[in-house]
Design an enzyme around this catalytic site. Structure first.
Site, PDB file in Angstrom:
ATOM      1  N   HIS A 145       2.343 -58.817  38.586  1.00 52.12           N
ATOM      2  CA  HIS A 145       3.282 -57.776  38.155  1.00 52.12           C
ATOM      3  C   HIS A 145       3.670 -57.968  36.689  1.00 52.12           C
ATOM      4  O   HIS A 145       3.661 -57.031  35.894  1.00 52.12           O
ATOM      5  CB  HIS A 145       4.508 -57.836  39.068  1.00 52.12           C
ATOM      6  CG  HIS A 145       5.520 -56.761  38.808  1.00 52.12           C
ATOM      7  ND1 HIS A 145       6.765 -56.754  39.368  1.00 52.12           N
ATOM      8  CD2 HIS A 145       5.469 -55.655  38.041  1.00 52.12           C
ATOM      9  CE1 HIS A 145       7.433 -55.688  38.970  1.00 52.12           C
ATOM     10  NE2 HIS A 145       6.671 -55.004  38.147  1.00 52.12           N
ATOM     11  N   GLU A 148       0.735 -57.114  34.616  1.00 53.13           N
ATOM     12  CA  GLU A 148       0.535 -55.660  34.547  1.00 53.13           C
ATOM     13  C   GLU A 148       1.408 -55.062  33.439  1.00 53.13           C
ATOM     14  O   GLU A 148       0.976 -54.210  32.669  1.00 53.13           O
ATOM     15  CB  GLU A 148       0.883 -55.031  35.904  1.00 53.13           C
ATOM     16  CG  GLU A 148       0.875 -53.515  35.925  1.00 53.13           C
ATOM     17  CD  GLU A 148       2.165 -52.956  36.492  1.00 53.13           C
ATOM     18  OE1 GLU A 148       2.828 -52.180  35.767  1.00 53.13           O
ATOM     19  OE2 GLU A 148       2.522 -53.280  37.631  1.00 53.13           O
ATOM     20  N   HIS A 149       2.651 -55.512  33.340  1.00 56.66           N
ATOM     21  CA  HIS A 149       3.515 -55.041  32.248  1.00 56.66           C
ATOM     22  C   HIS A 149       3.005 -55.546  30.900  1.00 56.66           C
ATOM     23  O   HIS A 149       2.979 -54.823  29.920  1.00 56.66           O
ATOM     24  CB  HIS A 149       4.933 -55.599  32.423  1.00 56.66           C
ATOM     25  CG  HIS A 149       5.774 -54.881  33.423  1.00 56.66           C
ATOM     26  ND1 HIS A 149       6.970 -54.306  33.089  1.00 56.66           N
ATOM     27  CD2 HIS A 149       5.607 -54.639  34.735  1.00 56.66           C
ATOM     28  CE1 HIS A 149       7.516 -53.760  34.169  1.00 56.66           C
ATOM     29  NE2 HIS A 149       6.708 -53.950  35.187  1.00 56.66           N
ATOM     30  N   GLU A 223       8.752 -59.592  29.108  1.00 58.60           N
ATOM     31  CA  GLU A 223       8.407 -58.839  30.318  1.00 58.60           C
ATOM     32  C   GLU A 223       8.660 -59.652  31.586  1.00 58.60           C
ATOM     33  O   GLU A 223       8.950 -59.086  32.624  1.00 58.60           O
ATOM     34  CB  GLU A 223       6.947 -58.393  30.266  1.00 58.60           C
ATOM     35  CG  GLU A 223       6.631 -57.456  29.112  1.00 58.60           C
ATOM     36  CD  GLU A 223       7.404 -56.142  29.176  1.00 58.60           C
ATOM     37  OE1 GLU A 223       7.617 -55.623  30.297  1.00 58.60           O
ATOM     38  OE2 GLU A 223       7.818 -55.639  28.112  1.00 58.60           O
ATOM     39  N   GLU A 245      13.831 -55.704  37.157  1.00 59.12           N
ATOM     40  CA  GLU A 245      13.267 -54.678  38.034  1.00 59.12           C
ATOM     41  C   GLU A 245      13.287 -55.198  39.478  1.00 59.12           C
ATOM     42  O   GLU A 245      13.680 -54.490  40.415  1.00 59.12           O
ATOM     43  CB  GLU A 245      11.825 -54.379  37.600  1.00 59.12           C
ATOM     44  CG  GLU A 245      11.119 -53.370  38.498  1.00 59.12           C
ATOM     45  CD  GLU A 245       9.636 -53.213  38.163  1.00 59.12           C
ATOM     46  OE1 GLU A 245       9.223 -53.595  37.056  1.00 59.12           O
ATOM     47  OE2 GLU A 245       8.902 -52.708  39.029  1.00 59.12           O
ATOM     48  N   ARG A 685       0.322 -24.866  63.756  1.00 63.60           N
ATOM     49  CA  ARG A 685      -0.882 -24.125  64.138  1.00 63.60           C
ATOM     50  C   ARG A 685      -1.212 -23.011  63.151  1.00 63.60           C
ATOM     51  O   ARG A 685      -2.359 -22.750  62.835  1.00 63.60           O
ATOM     52  CB  ARG A 685      -0.622 -23.511  65.513  1.00 63.60           C
ATOM     53  CG  ARG A 685      -1.812 -23.410  66.418  1.00 63.60           C
ATOM     54  CD  ARG A 685      -1.386 -23.231  67.872  1.00 63.60           C
ATOM     55  NE  ARG A 685      -0.449 -22.147  68.091  1.00 63.60           N
ATOM     56  CZ  ARG A 685       0.736 -22.284  68.716  1.00 63.60           C
ATOM     57  NH1 ARG A 685       1.107 -23.474  69.151  1.00 63.60           N
ATOM     58  NH2 ARG A 685       1.534 -21.258  68.894  1.00 63.60           N
TER      59      ARG A 685
END
Ligand SMILES: [Zn+2]
Length: 1066
Positions: A145, A148-149, A223, A245, A685
């Site tokens: 994570h 990724e940042h 980060e 976060e 339907r």
């Protein structure tokens, strides 16, 4: 990006599992352009919420992504596409035409590195690229994570602080984000502009393979995490974007529940950890481990690449090879181990931080889960499980969901049935809002009901409705604002990264056909499935997540003690180093990249932007008694999209908080001639879904807002009359007398709002501010904010007594009487001309059945209803804050709307607020929004460790804007980035919907053209004009509303007496 939990999500991505994205996607942003168009599912379960099909990467909350991609223009029969067998270091492995998506799919292998590429060729102009790495973890430090940042923070070819932010500012992207899953990390981009697309691809490829973060520890600190102290006396604290976060995620009991489910289901493989990072473990992560992780997994031999759309296929290979050819193949051990099925059911108990009030007394979450298999399933079994899932849970009338609701054991259903996003499919279901003494009853109820369904099976009518609903969704392939290419990519990757055949995932047509044949032969398809995968499967875990009012304080004390211990073990010199490092990091963060460095980000020219607006074909026809018909002749692949809007203004103000429940009741209590279950089946339907919801917006220059009850539906062209008959039955004859169902909906609403304020408090804060300044804002607060929650809590008590329920029932009928009339009604249809023409008669019959005019007054509600102007702290148990500050630029600053406002607003959010609130402050998000209809301008922060510091950052905005002197390049980038939002890619139904909203708001094409020209002409002077306008937010007109915890709210009062009123919410 996220880690494993699914369930409640921001919804904006449509990702059921809520992979944690690199940037938050706050739901309130759309207020800038247009009142948001709710998806069918967003407006509740009125529409058969489509369940996920096996192989799809999405949860069931959203109808949209169920079906993955098909080209925007229907493809004819298989085109003969010529693709190179060998080119640019790639060798073709397989090629196949996939009729389901009108696409040719080609699998390539890169000779030198072994990297794999799926190259998808079709006519979709919304081109998509992605790279995915397998990134399994062995602890909960959140490495993938944080990585990724971090890789988006500068690279070899783009040596600036945040190329990602530069792209957000300056590109025409239709998608730009990144996601971390429990076992993989995805970097997708999309654009309809070819040059822009290539620019995005280049920046992303350089970012993942040559990021600055592996050599510069400052990125990791920013980060991930770092120790912070502004001076030697100040106690230490942990800061970092991901750290905060994840504190937000861990404050949300819904998220914790799904995390706990995953970790309990998979005790032996990588899924037992949290790839997103546990805030208590993140500070164990070292920079060295972080570097090693990148070196190990971000290698071409561990990468899967994806290209999709109408761009040139050979160029894709050349582009990729230019990055890959400097690497050598090497083995990367990243396989995800399989969790062996266990032989005994288990139960697990965990705790979440709850408030200690009786208001919104918090209760337990209880859910039962299974891992369905430890071997891969074939396509037909996956498809069958998808149908089973839909039949069990897909609508509020589905028997298992209904049994849970009817049991009254809890407030709302959680879990969502089959989840196939990980290597092994799972099934989870339960309730939240469960009393402690009932916790053991939930599992027993689920098992009993499953046993019963395994014996009796499902009714033929339920099966027919399920078949139509799922087939409709697959064929419509409406992914909303999510690019179809990305939807398809996530689907393919779900098999591909586990070394299964990615093409099989796309080919549902034949499996569907044979499955339907099996169904119609009358054989017992579902009973054996229920037994094999659920009842007879002992790999079952029941998770109970219980409230603990002492947990928040304990967590905080633990962190404090840890920090104090760290501080205690430090010598004088080490403390000085922390202080120096804090200052150095801030200085770096606050120093902008020099313009010459920023020039490395490739940008388009203004000449690449079409100078004129795109018009949506619209024909307007006046119908009898003041009704209006709008039609949009667009190719929709034979689907008719229809909205019928009824003026809400005749509804008396005291009844307004009941309107959202009235809307849901219309489709959830049955009609004069059929039960709730029968009605739900008829909707399934005959249509692709029907939903009813309130729709409101301010209108620029007017005190009175627009307010409608909207009935929205879609059906195949040939079933237009059936759909309108359904709408008519629902509006005129829906029963509003089912007390049990109503009580369930009230409990569900209450539970949903209480979780919502913890996981997305910024939306509540923003509504609260807007409700002080205008009727549209007040309406939205009354029907969806804190006032609404307070109303719902009172309502829950009122309907406990017979008299109370009688009165509420009478109120529901009064809303219907006030609302239903042809006068002021508007019907909006989007389809091709022949479908439109054939539906018009049915529309006239539909309107003809309504009263010409209702008895209600047509005047609007009184301005005196607005909330008093005040600053407020709304307190809930949370480790993070959501801070809003706002004022009305039209009223408080006399601002006159100019198109440049959009440019400045976006620029401010991506520069000053991003830098101060996120980068320096450590919040997950910081941004601003300007509602050009009402004039409200608001700053918002998301999962923020700070309160007063954030407000101080907000207050510096005007000065920052005034000090700017952008060069031509920077201005052009800001303008182009804004045009990307203005011209955002839309599927045909969204085009028709937007045109309708513009009609309601009185926004003409001439005005749109004028705003476009103003945007294109934005100059430095406009930044200064807007700076003057937002000055009023800092001044006496500005008000603050924050969602925070009680201690922090009080600490602010100690520092600034009288700063705000404190309201305890949870
Ligand atoms: Zn994140």
């Amino acid at each position: 990006m996220t880690t494993v939990s699914r369930g409640i999500t921001s919804g904006a991505t449509g990702l059921g599992r809520s992979p944690l994205p690199a940037v938050p996607i706050p739901g309130t942003r759309s207020a800038l352009r247009m009142p948001a168009a709710p998806s069918f599912a967003a407006s509740g379960l009125a529409a058969p919420a489509l369940r996920r099909m096996p192989g799809l990467a999405f949860g069931r909350q959203s109808l949209r992504p169920l079906a993955a991609a098909a080209p925007a223009v229907a493809a004819p029969s298989a085109p003969a596409v010529a693709v190179p067998e060998k080119a640019h270091g790639f060798t073709l492995q397989r090629q196949q035409y996939i009729k389901e998506y009108g696409s040719t799919m080609v699998l390539y292998k890169h000779d030198k590195t072994g990297a794999e590429l799926i190259s998808v060729l079709n006519g979709d102009e919304n081109k998509t690229f992605g790279v995915v790495f397998r990134t399994p973890v062995s602890d909960s430090t959140g490495i993938p994570h944080i990585l990724e940042h971090s890789v988006l923070c500068g690279s070899r070819k783009y040596p600036i602080k945040e190329p990602f932010v530069e792209l957000m500012k300056s590109s025409l992207n239709t998608f730009l984000n990144a996601f971390t899953y429990p076992d993989r990390t995805c970097y997708p981009v999309a654009s309809t502009n070819l040059q822009d697309f290539y620019n995005l691809v280049d920046v992303y490829l350089d970012a993942v393979f040559h990021p600055r973060c592996v050599s510069d520890v400052k990125v990791f600190e920013q980060e991930g995490w770092h120790l912070e102290a502004d001076n030697k006396e100040e106690p230490l604290s942990f800061k970092g974007v991901v750290f905060n976060e994840m504190k937000g995620v861990y404050s949300s009991p819904d998220s914790l529940f799904y995390r706990c489910v995953q970790q309990s289901l998979f005790p032996d493989n990588t899924y037992r950890h949290d790839s997103g990072g546990d805030p208590e473990v993140i500070p164990d992560l070292t920079f060295q481990a972080f570097q090693q992780f990148h070196a190990q997994y971000y290698h071409p031999s561990n990468a899967k690449f994806w290209f999709y759309g109408d761009d040139e296929p050979t160029k894709r290979l050349a582009l990729l090879d230019s990055f890959l050819n400097e690497f050598e193949a090497r083995p990367v051990d990243s396989a995800v181990e399989t969790q062996k099925l266990l032989h005994k059911p288990r139960s697990v108990t965990e705790y979440y931080a709850a408030g200690d009030g009786e208001e919104g007394e918090q209760k337990a979450y209880v859910g039962t889960s299974w891992v369905l298999s430890d071997t891969p399933l074939d396509v037909e079994t996956e498809l069958a499980l998808g149908f089973l899932d839909y039949l069990l849970l897909g609508t509020p009338a589905a028997p298992l969901r209904k049994a849970l609701n009817d049991s009254r054991l809890g407030d709302a259903v959680i879990g969502g049935g089959v989840d196939d996003e990980l290597k092994q499919p799972c099934f989870t279901l339960g309730l939240k809002g469960v009393d402690a003494e009932s916790r053991d009853k939930v599992e027993a109820l689920i098992l009993t009901k499953l046993e019963e369904l395994a014996q009796t099976g499902f009714s033929a009518s339920a099966i027919e409705a399920a078949v139509n609903t799922i087939e409709f969704s697959l064929r419509e392939n409406n992914t909303g604002s999510f690019p179809r290419g990305l939807s398809l990519m996530l689907r393919a990757v779900g098999a591909w990264i586990y070394d299964r055949d990615p093409f099989t995932q796309m080919q549902w047509e034949d499996a569907l056909k044979s499955f339907k044949a099996k169904l119609s032969s009358g054989s017992d398809v579902f009973g054996p499935l229920i037994r094999r995968f659920l009842l007879d499967n002992p790999h079952r875990v029941t998770v109970a997540l219980l409230p603990d009012p002492a947990k928040a304080a304990a967590t905080e004390a633990k962190e404090r003690a840890r920090l104090d211990a760290v501080r205690g073990a430090m010598g004088e010199q080490q403390v000085e180093e922390v202080v120096a490092n804090t200052a150095a990091l801030k200085e770096l963060q606050e120093t902008p990249d020099p313009p010459e460095a920023l020039a490395c980000i490739p940008a388009l020219q203004l000449s690449d932007i079409p100078p004129t607006i795109t018009k949506v074909p619209t024909a307007t026809r006046a119908l009898a008694d003041g009704a209006t018909l709008l039609t949009h002749d667009l190719f929709t692949n034979d689907v008719l999209y229809l909205e019928a809007a009824f003026d809400m203004r005749p509804v008396p103000s005291r009844l307004l908080p009941l309107v959202p429940l009235f809307c849901r009741s219309l489709t959830q209590m049955g009609t004069a001639k059929e039960s709730f279950v029968e009605l739900t089946e008829r909707i399934g339907r005959k249509t692709g879904g029907i939903s009813v919801y309130p729709f409101t917006s301010a209108v620029r220059g007017k005190a009175d807002p627009i307010a409608y009850v909207m009935v929205r539906g879609k059906a195949m062209g040939g079933k237009a009359a059936d759909m309108l008959e359904l709408m008519s039955d629902v509006l005129l004859t829906a029963r509003l007398d089912d007390r049990q169902r109503f009580t369930q909906m009230v409990a569900e609403t209450k539970a949903g709002m209480e979780s919502g304020i913890i996981s997305g408090g910024h939306g509540y804060a923003a509504k609260r501010l807007s409700a002080q300044r205008g009727l549209a804002g007040w309406l939205s607060e009354t029907m969806g904010g804190l006032s609404y929650l307070e109303f719902i809590r009172g309502l829950a008590k009122r309907i406990e007594s017979d008299d109370g329920w009688q009165a509420v029932q009478a109120d529901l009928e009064a809303i219907r009487t006030a609302l239903l009339q042809r006068k002021g009604a508007l019907v909006n249809m989007t389809a091709d001309s022949s479908t439109l023409a054939s539906a018009e008669g049915a529309v006239e019959a539909f309107l003809g059945a309504l009263p010409a005019a209702s008895a209600g007054a047509a005047s609007c509600w009184a301005q005196g209803l607005l909330l008093p102007r005040a600053s407020e702290a709304l307190t809930v148990p949370t480790q993070v804050n959501y801070v809003a500050k706002g004022a009305n630029l039209y009223e408080d600053a006399g601002y006159q709307l100019d198109g440049s406002a959009y440019v400045v607003e976006k620029y401010l959010g991506n520069t000053w607020l991003w830098d101060r609130v996120r980068v320096v402050g450590g919040a997950y998000g910081g941004f601003c929004q300007f509602d050009s209809h009402s004039g409200m301008f608001q700053y918002l922060s998301y999962r923020d460790p700070n309160l007063l510091d954030t407000i101080e950052a907000y207050d510096g905005s005007a000065e920052y804007l005034r000090g700017l002197d952008l060069n031509k390049d920077e201005l052009t980038k800001a303008i182009i980035g804004t045009m990307g939002d203005i011209d955002s890619y839309q599927l045909p139904d969204a085009k028709g919907y937007s045109a309708m909203v513009r009609h309601m708001l009185g926004v003409s094409d001439e005005e749109r053209q004028m705003r476009r020209e103003q945007i294109l002409a934005t100059s430095n002077k406009d930044f200064k004009t807007f700076a003057d306008a937002i000055e009023c937010v800092r001044g006496p007109a500005g008000r603050v509303v924050a969602v925070t915890n009680a201690d922090k709210a009080k600490a602010v009062l100690d520092e600034k007496p009288g700063f705000w009123d404190v309201k305890r919410v949870l």
